[in-house]
Scaffold this motif. Sequence first.
Motif, PDB file in Angstrom:
ATOM      1  N   TYR A 114       0.831  -1.208   0.000  1.00 13.42           N
ATOM      2  CA  TYR A 114       0.000   0.000   0.000  1.00 13.42           C
ATOM      3  C   TYR A 114       0.862   1.252   0.000  1.00 13.42           C
ATOM      4  O   TYR A 114       1.833   1.347   0.759  1.00 13.42           O
ATOM      5  CB  TYR A 114      -0.915   0.021   1.227  1.00 13.42           C
ATOM      6  N   ALA A 115       0.483   2.198  -0.833  1.00 12.83           N
ATOM      7  CA  ALA A 115       1.250   3.445  -0.911  1.00 12.83           C
ATOM      8  C   ALA A 115       1.246   4.172   0.437  1.00 12.83           C
ATOM      9  O   ALA A 115       2.210   4.817   0.809  1.00 12.83           O
ATOM     10  CB  ALA A 115       0.665   4.343  -1.995  1.00 12.83           C
ATOM     11  N   LYS A 116       0.130   4.037   1.160  1.00 18.71           N
ATOM     12  CA  LYS A 116       0.029   4.747   2.446  1.00 18.71           C
ATOM     13  C   LYS A 116       0.400   3.851   3.625  1.00 18.71           C
ATOM     14  O   LYS A 116      -0.099   4.042   4.732  1.00 18.71           O
ATOM     15  CB  LYS A 116      -1.382   5.296   2.631  1.00 18.71           C
ATOM     16  N   CYS A 117       1.234   2.883   3.375  1.00 17.40           N
ATOM     17  CA  CYS A 117       1.623   1.928   4.415  1.00 17.40           C
ATOM     18  C   CYS A 117       2.240   2.657   5.613  1.00 17.40           C
ATOM     19  O   CYS A 117       3.084   3.534   5.443  1.00 17.40           O
ATOM     20  CB  CYS A 117       2.640   0.939   3.837  1.00 17.40           C
ATOM     21  N   THR A 118       1.796   2.316   6.813  1.00 17.35           N
ATOM     22  CA  THR A 118       2.375   2.939   8.003  1.00 17.35           C
ATOM     23  C   THR A 118       3.512   2.082   8.569  1.00 17.35           C
ATOM     24  O   THR A 118       4.163   2.453   9.534  1.00 17.35           O
ATOM     25  CB  THR A 118       1.314   3.134   9.114  1.00 17.35           C
ATOM     26  N   HIS A 119       3.698   0.918   7.972  1.00 15.25           N
ATOM     27  CA  HIS A 119       4.757  -0.026   8.374  1.00 15.25           C
ATOM     28  C   HIS A 119       4.598  -0.485   9.816  1.00 15.25           C
ATOM     29  O   HIS A 119       5.570  -0.762  10.500  1.00 15.25           O
ATOM     30  CB  HIS A 119       6.153   0.572   8.178  1.00 15.25           C
ATOM     31  N   THR A 120       3.361  -0.488  10.289  1.00 12.24           N
ATOM     32  CA  THR A 120       3.149  -0.967  11.656  1.00 12.24           C
ATOM     33  C   THR A 120       2.545  -2.372  11.659  1.00 12.24           C
ATOM     34  O   THR A 120       2.914  -3.190  12.486  1.00 12.24           O
ATOM     35  CB  THR A 120       2.224  -0.014  12.452  1.00 12.24           C
ATOM     36  N   LYS A 121       1.603  -2.634  10.731  1.00 10.56           N
ATOM     37  CA  LYS A 121       0.960  -3.951  10.770  1.00 10.56           C
ATOM     38  C   LYS A 121       0.378  -4.413   9.430  1.00 10.56           C
ATOM     39  O   LYS A 121      -0.262  -5.458   9.344  1.00 10.56           O
ATOM     40  CB  LYS A 121      -0.143  -3.962  11.834  1.00 10.56           C
ATOM     41  N   GLU A 122       0.594  -3.640   8.354  1.00 11.25           N
ATOM     42  CA  GLU A 122      -0.059  -3.944   7.083  1.00 11.25           C
ATOM     43  C   GLU A 122       0.475  -5.219   6.419  1.00 11.25           C
ATOM     44  O   GLU A 122       1.637  -5.576   6.563  1.00 11.25           O
ATOM     45  CB  GLU A 122       0.145  -2.777   6.103  1.00 11.25           C
ATOM     46  N   ASP A 123      -0.422  -5.853   5.659  1.00 13.18           N
ATOM     47  CA  ASP A 123       0.010  -6.976   4.814  1.00 13.18           C
ATOM     48  C   ASP A 123       0.915  -6.425   3.719  1.00 13.18           C
ATOM     49  O   ASP A 123       0.709  -5.312   3.245  1.00 13.18           O
ATOM     50  CB  ASP A 123      -1.211  -7.613   4.114  1.00 13.18           C
ATOM     51  N   GLY A 124       1.865  -7.208   3.331  1.00 11.60           N
ATOM     52  CA  GLY A 124       2.712  -6.816   2.204  1.00 11.60           C
ATOM     53  C   GLY A 124       3.603  -5.626   2.486  1.00 11.60           C
ATOM     54  O   GLY A 124       3.989  -4.899   1.572  1.00 11.60           O
ATOM     55  N   CYS A 125       3.925  -5.418   3.769  1.00  5.31           N
ATOM     56  CA  CYS A 125       4.818  -4.309   4.126  1.00  5.31           C
ATOM     57  C   CYS A 125       6.275  -4.769   4.011  1.00  5.31           C
ATOM     58  O   CYS A 125       6.667  -5.781   4.578  1.00  5.31           O
ATOM     59  CB  CYS A 125       4.523  -3.836   5.552  1.00  5.31           C
ATOM     60  N   GLY A 126       7.057  -4.004   3.271  1.00  8.57           N
ATOM     61  CA  GLY A 126       8.459  -4.360   3.047  1.00  8.57           C
ATOM     62  C   GLY A 126       9.278  -4.371   4.324  1.00  8.57           C
ATOM     63  O   GLY A 126      10.206  -5.168   4.486  1.00  8.57           O
ATOM     64  N   ILE A 127       8.913  -3.482   5.243  1.00  3.73           N
ATOM     65  CA  ILE A 127       9.661  -3.405   6.500  1.00  3.73           C
ATOM     66  C   ILE A 127       9.338  -4.598   7.387  1.00  3.73           C
ATOM     67  O   ILE A 127      10.225  -5.231   7.949  1.00  3.73           O
ATOM     68  CB  ILE A 127       9.377  -2.065   7.205  1.00  3.73           C
ATOM     69  N   LEU A 128       8.031  -4.917   7.486  1.00  6.20           N
ATOM     70  CA  LEU A 128       7.648  -6.078   8.303  1.00  6.20           C
ATOM     71  C   LEU A 128       8.281  -7.355   7.759  1.00  6.20           C
ATOM     72  O   LEU A 128       8.682  -8.236   8.527  1.00  6.20           O
ATOM     73  CB  LEU A 128       6.126  -6.197   8.352  1.00  6.20           C
ATOM     74  N   GLU A 129       8.376  -7.417   6.439  1.00  6.61           N
ATOM     75  CA  GLU A 129       9.007  -8.577   5.824  1.00  6.61           C
ATOM     76  C   GLU A 129      10.481  -8.668   6.244  1.00  6.61           C
ATOM     77  O   GLU A 129      10.979  -9.737   6.598  1.00  6.61           O
ATOM     78  CB  GLU A 129       8.894  -8.456   4.301  1.00  6.61           C
ATOM     79  N   ALA A 130      11.158  -7.516   6.237  1.00  9.49           N
ATOM     80  CA  ALA A 130      12.569  -7.482   6.642  1.00  9.49           C
ATOM     81  C   ALA A 130      12.734  -7.836   8.119  1.00  9.49           C
ATOM     82  O   ALA A 130      13.711  -8.479   8.514  1.00  9.49           O
ATOM     83  CB  ALA A 130      13.159  -6.107   6.350  1.00  9.49           C
ATOM     84  N   VAL A 131      11.757  -7.431   8.943  1.00 12.50           N
ATOM     85  CA  VAL A 131      11.796  -7.798  10.362  1.00 12.50           C
ATOM     86  C   VAL A 131      11.669  -9.318  10.480  1.00 12.50           C
ATOM     87  O   VAL A 131      12.426  -9.971  11.202  1.00 12.50           O
ATOM     88  CB  VAL A 131      10.675  -7.096  11.162  1.00 12.50           C
ATOM     89  N   GLY A 132      10.723  -9.881   9.715  1.00 11.95           N
ATOM     90  CA  GLY A 132      10.505 -11.326   9.721  1.00 11.95           C
ATOM     91  C   GLY A 132      11.750 -12.102   9.318  1.00 11.95           C
ATOM     92  O   GLY A 132      12.020 -13.175   9.854  1.00 11.95           O
TER      93      GLY A 132
END
Length: 319
Positions: free
Chosen positions: A270-288
């Motif tokens: 999502y363009a408006k991703c807050t990187h806190t809990k969204e699906d498909g977030c690049g940052i959350l993926e990197a955390v994982g």
Amino acid sequence: MTGRIVKSIGGKQNTFYHVMIEQDNEYKDTVIICGSKGVFRKKNIKPLAGDIVEIAIDYNNKDESGVTGMIEKVAERKNFLVRPPLANIDILFIVAAIKFPAPSYYFIDKMTAIAADNEIEPIIIINKTDLAGTDETADIYNIYKKAGFSVIKTSAVTNGGGFEEIKQAMEGKICAFAGASGVGKSTLLNKIFADLDFNLETNSLSEKIERGKHTTRTVELFKNNSGYVADTPGFSVLDFEKFNYILKDNLVFAFPDMSLYVEDNYSCKYAKCTHTKEDGCGILEAVGKGKIAKTRHESYVRLYDEVRNQKEWELKDKE
Ligand code: GDP
Ligand code: ZN
């Protein structure tokens, strides 16, 4: 003549400033006591320690310490802090202890974010390494090393290294130290500046008395070769948080280890991703994948919640 304010003395009505001349002339490295023009008060500009100022010397008005002067102009600041009153900070040393008190990742992460947002280089000092095993120290060290920060391990009471690294980092810079009470800031500074006239009280009693009395707390910049270090007695870590609040859309950029994963804009779904809990977030993926430390992301989420709730007036609340 130009110089740097290293100390301000006095109250609201009549403040005097100690201005260290940095220009290469007969006054280089001397302190000239200056008043400030009324025009500053009218414009609501309050000269601060750390400010570069243009002064006019009054050669007729000599006191026993030499000539006096008048501040005519305050140069534009790259950043400033109201409490403690400091301008143009280059480096913020964030001091944590390995134990007594245990480190707060959230505090460290918040301070690094505030620093980044204000164009200040954060350097993390892990003190009291004498009280822990190498593994314990390595955990916190690795988190911040991996995130791309400068991290220095020290033991202020056993001369356990790190002092030279700290001194080197300070060269030519204006530095301030922030950290919870008891982490060893005063002990560390005293050790580092043992050769200068720099004596801070450890676990300062006067500090506590001063706080209780609501007296004016002052900041002094101590010159160290080519740089300055700020002594900020009586100010707590909470005071250091009172920079301008970080805007929520800028927050991710105050976490350089995380913004790396969103710079191309395509890594989040999502363009408006807050990187806190969204699906498909690049940052959350990197955390994982373990590329970003979990504690760093947890701090980001907590801070996001904090800045999201800032009211407009708080954003403007610079004074
Ligand atoms: P500040 O409140 O951050 O300025 O902390 P202080 O410098 O007053 O130190 C608090 C206490 O921790 C004092 O009793 C110091 O002697 C002690 N301390 C400071 N640095 C170290 C360290 O590296 N190792 C150990 N074991 N104790 C330390
Ligand atoms: Zn995202």
